[in-house]
Scaffold this motif. Sequence first.
Motif, PDB file in Angstrom:
ATOM      1  N   ILE A 101       0.765  -1.180  -0.008  1.00  0.00           N
ATOM      2  CA  ILE A 101      -0.041   0.052  -0.223  1.00  0.00           C
ATOM      3  C   ILE A 101       1.010   1.431   0.031  1.00  0.00           C
ATOM      4  O   ILE A 101       1.870   1.394   0.892  1.00  0.00           O
ATOM      5  N   LEU A 102       0.516   2.145  -0.941  1.00  0.00           N
ATOM      6  CA  LEU A 102       1.412   3.402  -0.890  1.00  0.00           C
ATOM      7  C   LEU A 102       1.062   4.521   0.077  1.00  0.00           C
ATOM      8  O   LEU A 102      -0.453   4.529   0.291  1.00  0.00           O
ATOM      9  N   LYS A 103       1.823   5.122   0.457  1.00  0.00           N
ATOM     10  CA  LYS A 103       1.398   6.188   1.584  1.00  0.00           C
ATOM     11  C   LYS A 103       1.379   7.654   0.830  1.00  0.00           C
ATOM     12  O   LYS A 103       2.087   7.588  -0.195  1.00  0.00           O
ATOM     13  N   PRO A 104       0.348   8.385   0.931  1.00  0.00           N
ATOM     14  CA  PRO A 104      -0.695   8.431   2.119  1.00  0.00           C
ATOM     15  C   PRO A 104      -1.460   7.194   1.909  1.00  0.00           C
ATOM     16  O   PRO A 104      -2.092   7.301   0.534  1.00  0.00           O
ATOM     17  N   PHE A 105      -2.068   6.591   2.783  1.00  0.00           N
ATOM     18  CA  PHE A 105      -3.271   5.629   2.200  1.00  0.00           C
ATOM     19  C   PHE A 105      -4.545   5.981   2.849  1.00  0.00           C
ATOM     20  O   PHE A 105      -4.529   6.959   3.694  1.00  0.00           O
ATOM     21  N   ASP A 106      -5.713   5.386   1.967  1.00  0.00           N
ATOM     22  CA  ASP A 106      -6.765   5.869   2.470  1.00  0.00           C
ATOM     23  C   ASP A 106      -7.016   4.850   3.736  1.00  0.00           C
ATOM     24  O   ASP A 106      -7.033   3.665   3.555  1.00  0.00           O
ATOM     25  N   PRO A 107      -7.593   5.427   4.678  1.00  0.00           N
ATOM     26  CA  PRO A 107      -7.815   4.517   6.108  1.00  0.00           C
ATOM     27  C   PRO A 107      -8.870   3.423   5.750  1.00  0.00           C
ATOM     28  O   PRO A 107      -8.632   2.320   6.232  1.00  0.00           O
ATOM     29  N   LYS A 108      -9.989   3.616   4.866  1.00  0.00           N
ATOM     30  CA  LYS A 108     -10.932   2.776   4.633  1.00  0.00           C
ATOM     31  C   LYS A 108     -10.431   1.575   3.852  1.00  0.00           C
ATOM     32  O   LYS A 108     -10.508   0.368   4.284  1.00  0.00           O
ATOM     33  N   SER A 109      -9.411   1.861   2.991  1.00  0.00           N
ATOM     34  CA  SER A 109      -8.806   0.865   2.102  1.00  0.00           C
ATOM     35  C   SER A 109      -7.652   0.066   3.010  1.00  0.00           C
ATOM     36  O   SER A 109      -7.621  -1.155   2.731  1.00  0.00           O
ATOM     37  N   MET A 110      -7.003   0.692   3.926  1.00  0.00           N
ATOM     38  CA  MET A 110      -6.331   0.184   4.705  1.00  0.00           C
ATOM     39  C   MET A 110      -6.991  -0.940   5.608  1.00  0.00           C
ATOM     40  O   MET A 110      -6.451  -2.038   5.891  1.00  0.00           O
ATOM     41  N   LYS A 111      -8.024  -0.461   6.344  1.00  0.00           N
ATOM     42  CA  LYS A 111      -8.758  -1.416   7.191  1.00  0.00           C
ATOM     43  C   LYS A 111      -9.196  -2.585   6.288  1.00  0.00           C
ATOM     44  O   LYS A 111      -9.018  -3.773   6.736  1.00  0.00           O
ATOM     45  N   MET A 112      -9.789  -2.685   5.082  1.00  0.00           N
ATOM     46  CA  MET A 112     -10.115  -3.492   4.415  1.00  0.00           C
ATOM     47  C   MET A 112      -9.115  -4.642   4.021  1.00  0.00           C
ATOM     48  O   MET A 112      -9.245  -5.561   4.147  1.00  0.00           O
ATOM     49  N   VAL A 113      -7.885  -4.087   3.484  1.00  0.00           N
ATOM     50  CA  VAL A 113      -6.624  -4.911   3.174  1.00  0.00           C
ATOM     51  C   VAL A 113      -6.341  -5.853   4.488  1.00  0.00           C
ATOM     52  O   VAL A 113      -6.174  -7.019   4.304  1.00  0.00           O
ATOM     53  N   ILE A 114      -6.066  -5.106   5.674  1.00  0.00           N
ATOM     54  CA  ILE A 114      -5.688  -5.572   7.015  1.00  0.00           C
ATOM     55  C   ILE A 114      -6.794  -6.875   7.068  1.00  0.00           C
ATOM     56  O   ILE A 114      -6.471  -8.003   7.569  1.00  0.00           O
ATOM     57  N   ARG A 115      -8.201  -6.543   7.110  1.00  0.00           N
ATOM     58  CA  ARG A 115      -9.097  -7.606   7.545  1.00  0.00           C
ATOM     59  C   ARG A 115      -9.271  -8.757   6.552  1.00  0.00           C
ATOM     60  O   ARG A 115      -9.043 -10.153   7.127  1.00  0.00           O
ATOM     61  N   GLU A 116      -8.994  -8.617   5.356  1.00  0.00           N
ATOM     62  CA  GLU A 116      -8.605  -9.599   4.111  1.00  0.00           C
ATOM     63  C   GLU A 116      -7.482 -10.401   4.202  1.00  0.00           C
ATOM     64  O   GLU A 116      -7.349 -11.501   4.530  1.00  0.00           O
ATOM     65  N   LEU A 117      -6.298  -9.742   4.707  1.00  0.00           N
ATOM     66  CA  LEU A 117      -5.043 -10.642   5.046  1.00  0.00           C
ATOM     67  C   LEU A 117      -5.052 -11.444   6.194  1.00  0.00           C
ATOM     68  O   LEU A 117      -4.691 -12.543   6.264  1.00  0.00           O
ATOM     69  N   ILE A 118      -5.727 -10.904   7.271  1.00  0.00           N
ATOM     70  CA  ILE A 118      -5.778 -11.616   8.584  1.00  0.00           C
ATOM     71  C   ILE A 118      -6.760 -12.758   8.322  1.00  0.00           C
ATOM     72  O   ILE A 118      -6.465 -13.912   8.716  1.00  0.00           O
ATOM     73  N   ASN A 119      -8.063 -12.445   7.762  1.00  0.00           N
ATOM     74  CA  ASN A 119      -8.853 -13.573   7.483  1.00  0.00           C
ATOM     75  C   ASN A 119      -8.403 -14.639   6.750  1.00  0.00           C
ATOM     76  O   ASN A 119      -8.463 -15.907   6.873  1.00  0.00           O
ATOM     77  N   LYS A 120      -7.495 -14.281   5.620  1.00  0.00           N
ATOM     78  CA  LYS A 120      -6.843 -15.197   4.766  1.00  0.00           C
ATOM     79  C   LYS A 120      -5.935 -16.072   5.356  1.00  0.00           C
ATOM     80  O   LYS A 120      -6.036 -17.343   5.157  1.00  0.00           O
ATOM     81  N   ASN A 121      -5.220 -15.473   6.046  1.00  0.00           N
ATOM     82  CA  ASN A 121      -4.087 -16.184   6.790  1.00  0.00           C
ATOM     83  C   ASN A 121      -4.871 -17.222   7.979  1.00  0.00           C
ATOM     84  O   ASN A 121      -4.425 -18.295   8.091  1.00  0.00           O
ATOM     85  N   ASN A 122      -6.144 -16.845   8.636  1.00  0.00           N
ATOM     86  CA  ASN A 122      -6.793 -17.763   9.662  1.00  0.00           C
ATOM     87  C   ASN A 122      -7.397 -18.999   8.822  1.00  0.00           C
ATOM     88  O   ASN A 122      -7.413 -19.904   9.665  1.00  0.00           O
ATOM     89  N   LEU A 123      -7.436 -18.690   7.569  1.00  0.00           N
ATOM     90  CA  LEU A 123      -8.086 -19.779   7.026  1.00  0.00           C
ATOM     91  C   LEU A 123      -6.934 -21.171   6.452  1.00  0.00           C
ATOM     92  O   LEU A 123      -7.162 -22.104   6.221  1.00  0.00           O
ATOM     93  N   ASN A 124      -5.570 -20.434   6.398  1.00  0.00           N
ATOM     94  CA  ASN A 124      -4.793 -21.341   5.969  1.00  0.00           C
ATOM     95  C   ASN A 124      -4.188 -22.288   7.267  1.00  0.00           C
ATOM     96  O   ASN A 124      -4.311 -22.009   8.315  1.00  0.00           O
TER      97      ASN A 124
END
Length: 124
Positions: A101-124
Amino acid sequence: MKTILVFDRYRNMLKAFDRFLSQENYRVLTTDTLNEAFDIIPVVRVDLMIIDPGDNSEELILKTGKIIKEKNLTLPILLTTTYIDTLTEKVAKELGAADIILKPFDPKSMKMVIRELINKNNLN
């Protein structure tokens, strides 16, 4: 509660990440040294690591990837940076960066990416 480890060279960015992520009910650990970050990982279950590679981006990405492979970690890594070139992006992806993610980042986009990465990692 999911734990996010943030590495950035700048204390003000660490404080901003701590505030921003804590509001989203994440446990936030911060450090301004990469060695300390990798000392934390074997001791604490970390669900996501956020790294700003800074000016030495390719060197830091290579070092991070090497440590992750040596320790056989399956930790998703999110890179945040103000600039990234094609070569550095390629190296980052090859060494396991889950997203950039490039700075400055959009907080909504950052939150979404973080949730997706954590959820994806929990499935593995």
